[in-house]
Design an enzyme around this catalytic site. Structure first.
Site, PDB file in Angstrom:
ATOM      1  N   HIS A 191       0.838  -1.208   0.000  1.00 43.35           N
ATOM      2  CA  HIS A 191       0.000   0.000   0.000  1.00 43.35           C
ATOM      3  C   HIS A 191       0.875   1.261   0.000  1.00 43.35           C
ATOM      4  CE1 HIS A 191      -2.981  -2.693   2.335  1.00 43.35           C
ATOM      5  NE2 HIS A 191      -3.555  -2.478   1.160  1.00 43.35           N
ATOM      6  N   ARG A 216      -2.196  -6.063  -8.450  1.00 45.81           N
ATOM      7  CA  ARG A 216      -1.198  -7.095  -8.155  1.00 45.81           C
ATOM      8  C   ARG A 216      -1.302  -8.209  -9.174  1.00 45.81           C
ATOM      9  NH1 ARG A 216      -3.430  -7.458  -2.223  1.00 45.81           N
ATOM     10  NH2 ARG A 216      -5.194  -6.881  -3.512  1.00 45.81           N
ATOM     11  N   SER A 221      -2.957  -7.756   2.968  1.00 47.88           N
ATOM     12  CA  SER A 221      -3.127  -7.661   4.415  1.00 47.88           C
ATOM     13  C   SER A 221      -3.500  -9.026   4.989  1.00 47.88           C
ATOM     14  CB  SER A 221      -4.216  -6.649   4.758  1.00 47.88           C
ATOM     15  OG  SER A 221      -3.869  -5.381   4.260  1.00 47.88           O
TER      16      SER A 221
END
Ligand code: ADP
Length: 162
Positions: free
Chosen positions: A17, A92, A130
């Site tokens: 991030h 991604r 995450s």
């Protein structure tokens, strides 16, 4: 003056991030980082904790010009209220693409004046999320190269207690 919005759960913020925020700041005059409140999704950190981690991380990375806010509801609606020119998303692996494509087209339909801007992740963060961080850390593995130190400490405390 160009203004952009970068939103996410940030549960918690990772180096992936952070790299996107750093690059987006170079592209736009003003960047708003928005931490989403989504009561339907189970989070490890509360909304205030996630926001405060983002703030500390940005401060430590000398990126504190970005404003950190929280929001709930529809992202595009929030983007309209803030009057941003663009919504920034990080891309991604392939699996992000279909979903992001669909969201971008839907958002353009709802708010034709707001562009979706995609930034490719750095290669070392391509599989970083995450959720994977939380899982790996819960087994006591070293993730210190993938998250800022303050996040590593917060995860250690939270996962030990939990
Ligand atoms: P969400 O719950 O919406 O997926 P996240 O906080 O995980 O929220 O992600 C917010 C944004 O950051 C999304 O655009 C996502 O694609 C991007 N992102 C997450 N991890 C990475 C990474 N490792 N590299 C680049 N972008 C990322």
């Amino acid at each position: 003056m160009t203004k952009a919005l970068y939103a996410g759960s940030f549960d918690p913020i990772t180096n992936g991030h952070l790299a996107i925020i750093e690059r987006a700041q170079k592209l736009f005059d003003e960047l708003v980082v928005a931490v989403v409140h989504n009561p339907n999704k189970q989070m490890l950190f509360s909304l205030e904790e996630r926001k405060s981690l983002v703030e500390v991380v940005l401060q430590e990375a000398n990126l504190a010009e970005a404003k950190v806010v929280t929001y709930d509801g529809l992202l595009v609606e929030f983007a309209r209220v803030l009057q941003v020119d663009a919504i920034v998303r990080g891309l991604r692996v392939n699996s992000d693409f279909d979903y992001e494509f669909q969201m971008a087209l839907m958002n353009r339909d709802m708010a034709p004046g707001i562009e979706s801007v995609f930034l490719m992740t750095d290669s070392q963060y391509i599989f970083l999320s995450s959720s994977i961080i939380k899982e790996v850390k819960s087994y006591g593995e070293d993730i210190s190269h993938l998250v800022p130190p303050v996040v590593d400490r917060a995860l250690g405390q939270r996962l030990r207690r939990g």
